[in-house]
Design a protein around this motif. Structure first.
Motif, PDB file in Angstrom:
ATOM      1  N   ALA A 101      48.265 -14.024  74.440  1.00 61.43           N
ATOM      2  CA  ALA A 101      48.694 -12.691  74.873  1.00 61.43           C
ATOM      3  C   ALA A 101      47.740 -11.631  74.351  1.00 61.43           C
ATOM      4  O   ALA A 101      47.297 -11.683  73.203  1.00 61.43           O
ATOM      5  CB  ALA A 101      50.112 -12.419  74.371  1.00 61.43           C
ATOM      6  N   GLY A 102      47.402 -10.688  75.220  1.00 62.10           N
ATOM      7  CA  GLY A 102      46.508  -9.621  74.815  1.00 62.10           C
ATOM      8  C   GLY A 102      45.068 -10.053  74.666  1.00 62.10           C
ATOM      9  O   GLY A 102      44.232  -9.287  74.170  1.00 62.10           O
ATOM     10  N   ASN A 103      44.751 -11.283  75.096  1.00 54.56           N
ATOM     11  CA  ASN A 103      43.384 -11.819  74.964  1.00 54.56           C
ATOM     12  C   ASN A 103      42.869 -11.683  73.533  1.00 54.56           C
ATOM     13  O   ASN A 103      41.696 -11.342  73.304  1.00 54.56           O
ATOM     14  CB  ASN A 103      42.434 -11.108  75.925  1.00 54.56           C
ATOM     15  N   GLN A 104      43.733 -12.002  72.588  1.00 48.41           N
ATOM     16  CA  GLN A 104      43.370 -11.838  71.182  1.00 48.41           C
ATOM     17  C   GLN A 104      43.906 -13.003  70.356  1.00 48.41           C
ATOM     18  O   GLN A 104      45.040 -13.440  70.550  1.00 48.41           O
ATOM     19  CB  GLN A 104      43.932 -10.516  70.661  1.00 48.41           C
TER      20      GLN A 104
ATOM     21  N   THR B  14      47.441 -19.625  70.126  1.00 50.45           N
ATOM     22  CA  THR B  14      48.522 -18.666  69.915  1.00 50.45           C
ATOM     23  C   THR B  14      49.299 -18.952  68.638  1.00 50.45           C
ATOM     24  O   THR B  14      49.501 -18.075  67.796  1.00 50.45           O
ATOM     25  CB  THR B  14      49.483 -18.662  71.117  1.00 50.45           C
TER      26      THR B  14
ATOM     27  N   THR C 220      44.647 -14.025  66.474  1.00 45.32           N
ATOM     28  CA  THR C 220      44.786 -13.481  65.130  1.00 45.32           C
ATOM     29  C   THR C 220      45.318 -14.558  64.191  1.00 45.32           C
ATOM     30  O   THR C 220      45.763 -15.615  64.621  1.00 45.32           O
ATOM     31  CB  THR C 220      45.736 -12.274  65.118  1.00 45.32           C
TER      32      THR C 220
ATOM     33  N   GLU D  11      39.537 -11.984  63.279  1.00 48.50           N
ATOM     34  CA  GLU D  11      40.229 -11.653  64.526  1.00 48.50           C
ATOM     35  C   GLU D  11      39.251 -11.831  65.672  1.00 48.50           C
ATOM     36  O   GLU D  11      38.108 -11.383  65.615  1.00 48.50           O
ATOM     37  CB  GLU D  11      40.719 -10.209  64.484  1.00 48.50           C
TER      38      GLU D  11
ATOM     39  N   ASN E 194      38.531 -11.243  69.725  1.00 47.86           N
ATOM     40  CA  ASN E 194      38.888 -10.543  70.959  1.00 47.86           C
ATOM     41  C   ASN E 194      38.126 -11.153  72.124  1.00 47.86           C
ATOM     42  O   ASN E 194      36.905 -11.371  72.040  1.00 47.86           O
ATOM     43  CB  ASN E 194      38.554  -9.053  70.850  1.00 47.86           C
TER      44      ASN E 194
ATOM     45  N   ARG F 137      36.879 -10.906  75.972  1.00 48.39           N
ATOM     46  CA  ARG F 137      36.578  -9.981  77.064  1.00 48.39           C
ATOM     47  C   ARG F 137      35.948 -10.770  78.209  1.00 48.39           C
ATOM     48  O   ARG F 137      35.372 -11.821  78.008  1.00 48.39           O
ATOM     49  CB  ARG F 137      35.630  -8.879  76.605  1.00 48.39           C
TER      50      ARG F 137
END
Length: 302
Positions: free
Chosen positions: A91-94, A252, A96, A45, A47, A49
């Motif tokens: 979306a969500g700066n993530q 995405t 997965t 995953e 993330n 920032r």
């Protein structure tokens, strides 16, 4: 979600030959191991920032990211493992759904950027905005969480402090790069301007890249004025697919993106860049004109 990561794993190992399957990797010498089909995978995953405190107030917000994942200790069909994710910020700066072979030594590099037009033409280049890098990442059976904190990029140069004359040599001009990891290559382009309104982000040179610029001459002018400088810097080629043979995935959907061989001149960073809130006065010097002395004898016949 299961369907998404299955598609990603298929893309990841599509270059591997078929086989009976394995829970590990096979050594191919020189500290590199070959990833066989059916290798055990670990979830990853990512993330994203951003160090907002260091952001340039007038810089356009990033719309896209490029994530490059490599591992110099792993090989797929004799080629070092390298995968690229590129597209709109998820979306969500993530990110997965990623799965990679269980191993140490992964390197994650992230670039945020915004496609912008080149002058009034229909062409566009990707303006590099921020960058992050983490190395020696381990993917285990329990997975891995990677947090990439985007930071500002530094690349600049300076003119001689003294004024220069029209047509005179400026000497050798070299660039200064940030000491921490940078997404930029060492070769860059230098542009000389005599008007401040010529300093913009609409540059797009395709040749003339050099680590240093020597024997540079000031423009020829008839009246004294100001000489401005602007540099165009380019992304490091290891963040691109220069052959068109790598897999590039949407961050995405993890779907494969159709693309051709990429060029580093399509990914630029300018200094100074007024569009990002930087003054064109950052690199300037007085541009003077050499005069010719004419002596008129006193008492000459009228």
């Amino acid at each position: 979600m299961k369907k998404i990561w299955l598609l990603f794993v298929m893309a990841l190992l599509s270059a591997c030959g078929s086989g009976s399957g394995s829970s590990g990797v096979n050594s191919v010498g020189s500290g590199v191991t070959e990833v066989p089909s059916g290798s055990e995978m670990g979830k990853v995953e990512v993330n994203i920032r951003d160090s907002a405190a260091k952001a340039v107030a007038l810089a356009p917000p990033a719309t896209n990211i490029r994530l490059v994942i490599t591992n110099p200790t792993l090989s797929i069909n004799g080629t070092s493992l390298k995968y690229i994710l590129d597209g709109a910020i998820p979306a969500g700066n993530q990110i997965t759904g990623l799965k990679f072979p269980i191993a140490n030594g992964y390197i994650f590099e992230l670039v945020s950027y915004k496609p912008l037009p080149v002058g009034g033409s229909s062409a566009s280049v990707n303006r590099i905005l921020r960058y992050a890098k983490l190395g020696n990442i381990s993917v285990t059976q329990t997975g891995a969480t990677v947090t990439l904190n985007l930071q500002g990029i530094e690349a600049n140069f300076a003119f001689p402090a003294a004024s220069v004359y029209s047509g005179a040599l400026l000497g050798t001009i070299t660039a200064n790069f940030q000491s921490q990891p940078s997404p930029l290559q060492s070769a860059w382009n230098l542009f000389l301007r005599t008007e401040s309104d010529q300093i913009n982000s609409a540059l797009h040179a395709t040749s003339g890249q050099s680590a240093s610029h020597s024997s540079v001459k000031a423009p020829y002018v008839l009246t004294a004025g100001t000489l401005y400088g602007q540099g165009e810097f380019y992304i490091n080629s290891n963040l691109l697919d220069t052959t068109g043979s790598n897999t590039i995935l949407d961050p995405t959907t993890l779907a494969s993106i159709t693309h051709s061989a990429e060029k580093n001149t399509d990914w630029t960073f300018n200094y100074p860049n007024p569009d990002f809130g930087e003054s064109f006065d950052l690199v300037k010097t007085t541009l003077d004109v050499r005069g010719i002395d004419i002596t008129i004898p006193t008492g000459a016949a009228q």
